[in-house]
Design a protein around this motif. Structure first.
Motif, PDB file in Angstrom:
ATOM      1  N   THR A  61       0.858  -1.187   0.000  1.00 35.85           N
ATOM      2  CA  THR A  61       0.000   0.000   0.000  1.00 35.85           C
ATOM      3  C   THR A  61       0.892   1.233   0.000  1.00 35.85           C
ATOM      4  O   THR A  61       2.058   1.166   0.369  1.00 35.85           O
ATOM      5  CB  THR A  61      -0.918   0.028   1.241  1.00 35.85           C
ATOM      6  OG1 THR A  61      -0.099  -0.023   2.418  1.00 35.85           O
ATOM      7  CG2 THR A  61      -1.890  -1.138   1.245  1.00 35.85           C
ATOM      8  N   SER A  63       1.397   5.407   1.096  1.00 30.09           N
ATOM      9  CA  SER A  63       0.977   6.468   2.009  1.00 30.09           C
ATOM     10  C   SER A  63       0.208   7.523   1.219  1.00 30.09           C
ATOM     11  O   SER A  63       0.348   7.627  -0.006  1.00 30.09           O
ATOM     12  CB  SER A  63       2.198   7.136   2.649  1.00 30.09           C
ATOM     13  OG  SER A  63       2.999   6.198   3.301  1.00 30.09           O
ATOM     14  N   ALA A  64      -0.550   8.329   1.903  1.00 28.71           N
ATOM     15  CA  ALA A  64      -1.310   9.398   1.253  1.00 28.71           C
ATOM     16  C   ALA A  64      -0.370  10.327   0.490  1.00 28.71           C
ATOM     17  O   ALA A  64       0.588  10.856   1.051  1.00 28.71           O
ATOM     18  CB  ALA A  64      -2.097  10.191   2.292  1.00 28.71           C
ATOM     19  N   GLU A  66       1.948   9.721  -1.578  1.00 32.32           N
ATOM     20  CA  GLU A  66       3.332   9.246  -1.743  1.00 32.32           C
ATOM     21  C   GLU A  66       3.782   9.307  -3.196  1.00 32.32           C
ATOM     22  O   GLU A  66       3.025   8.956  -4.110  1.00 32.32           O
ATOM     23  CB  GLU A  66       3.422   7.799  -1.250  1.00 32.32           C
ATOM     24  CG  GLU A  66       4.786   7.174  -1.385  1.00 32.32           C
ATOM     25  CD  GLU A  66       4.813   5.719  -0.934  1.00 32.32           C
ATOM     26  OE1 GLU A  66       5.710   4.993  -1.387  1.00 32.32           O
ATOM     27  OE2 GLU A  66       3.943   5.310  -0.140  1.00 32.32           O
ATOM     28  N   ALA A 150       0.561   8.667  -5.277  1.00 30.33           N
ATOM     29  CA  ALA A 150      -0.516   7.839  -4.739  1.00 30.33           C
ATOM     30  C   ALA A 150      -1.712   8.730  -4.384  1.00 30.33           C
ATOM     31  O   ALA A 150      -1.566   9.956  -4.279  1.00 30.33           O
ATOM     32  CB  ALA A 150      -0.014   7.087  -3.506  1.00 30.33           C
ATOM     33  N   THR A 153      -5.687  10.487  -0.246  1.00 32.76           N
ATOM     34  CA  THR A 153      -6.127   9.810   0.980  1.00 32.76           C
ATOM     35  C   THR A 153      -5.713   8.352   0.858  1.00 32.76           C
ATOM     36  O   THR A 153      -6.066   7.684  -0.120  1.00 32.76           O
ATOM     37  CB  THR A 153      -7.659   9.914   1.147  1.00 32.76           C
ATOM     38  OG1 THR A 153      -8.025  11.293   1.169  1.00 32.76           O
ATOM     39  CG2 THR A 153      -8.115   9.238   2.428  1.00 32.76           C
ATOM     40  N   ALA A 154      -4.956   7.876   1.823  1.00 35.31           N
ATOM     41  CA  ALA A 154      -4.505   6.484   1.782  1.00 35.31           C
ATOM     42  C   ALA A 154      -5.701   5.537   1.847  1.00 35.31           C
ATOM     43  O   ALA A 154      -6.679   5.810   2.536  1.00 35.31           O
ATOM     44  CB  ALA A 154      -3.547   6.208   2.932  1.00 35.31           C
ATOM     45  N   ASP A 155      -5.601   4.446   1.093  1.00 35.53           N
ATOM     46  CA  ASP A 155      -6.651   3.425   1.088  1.00 35.53           C
ATOM     47  C   ASP A 155      -5.988   2.116   1.523  1.00 35.53           C
ATOM     48  O   ASP A 155      -5.097   1.613   0.844  1.00 35.53           O
ATOM     49  CB  ASP A 155      -7.259   3.295  -0.307  1.00 35.53           C
ATOM     50  CG  ASP A 155      -8.447   2.344  -0.336  1.00 35.53           C
ATOM     51  OD1 ASP A 155      -8.274   1.157   0.012  1.00 35.53           O
ATOM     52  OD2 ASP A 155      -9.531   2.792  -0.730  1.00 35.53           O
TER      53      ASP A 155
END
Length: 169
Positions: A61, A63-64, A66, A150, A153-155
């Motif tokens: 995954t 990071s928000a 990134e 990315a 908002t991180a998912d």
């Protein structure tokens, strides 16, 4: 007995280097010219193939916001309008919980300023859509930069995706 270069006085060493430089250049210059010609031929062959490839791996995954990679452009290419003409390939990983956008940014000043030129959206069912700014083709010149980022908002479930942008010459 001849002096070794290490044992020469500084003035003698400078004179030796001055005297030998034209001879060394005479030997190296044709080799360097041949290398330049080979590099030009290689670049022409790559351009003739019609593609410029940028791989964007997303392992795990992100990071928000990134930066997924930074790419320095080696030769001019264009991303077709809205990533048309097969200019985007995707390897699917785990789908996101909510639709996410991977932002594609461009710089023309060695990274001082970046502008958004495209978006790759991935839905919760894994459907990928891609758009370019204003629905227009995006031109890159040698020396420009491309930076995919990315989602803002991180998912937690959006993971292990691979994107390949194929620019045209």
């Amino acid at each position: 007995m001849p002096k070794q270069i290490e044992n020469l006085a500084p003035a003698d060493a400078a004179a030796f280097r001055t005297a030998i430089s034209p001879h060394v250049l005479a030997v190296l210059d044709p080799q360097l010219s041949a290398l330049d010609s080979r590099l030009d031929a290689l670049e022409s062959a790559m351009a003739a193939l019609g593609g410029y490839i940028i791989n964007i791996p997303m392992i795990g995954t992100a990071s928000a916001g990134e930066e997924l990679t930074l790419h320095a452009v080696g030769r001019a290419f264009t991303i077709p309008a809205n990533f048309g003409s097969g200019s985007l390939e995707v390897i699917k990983g785990a789908n996101p919980t909510a639709t996410v956008d991977v932002i594609i940014e461009k710089t023309t000043d060695s990274g001082e300023t970046w502008s958004t030129v495209g978006t790759i959206s991935v839905s919760t069912s894994g459907v990928v859509t891609a758009t370019t700014a204003g629905g227009a083709a995006i031109n890159f010149s040698k020396g420009d930069g491309l930076r995919p980022k990315a989602p803002a908002t991180a998912d937690a479930t959006f993971a292990n995706w691979g994107f390949t942008i194929i620019g045209v010459s």
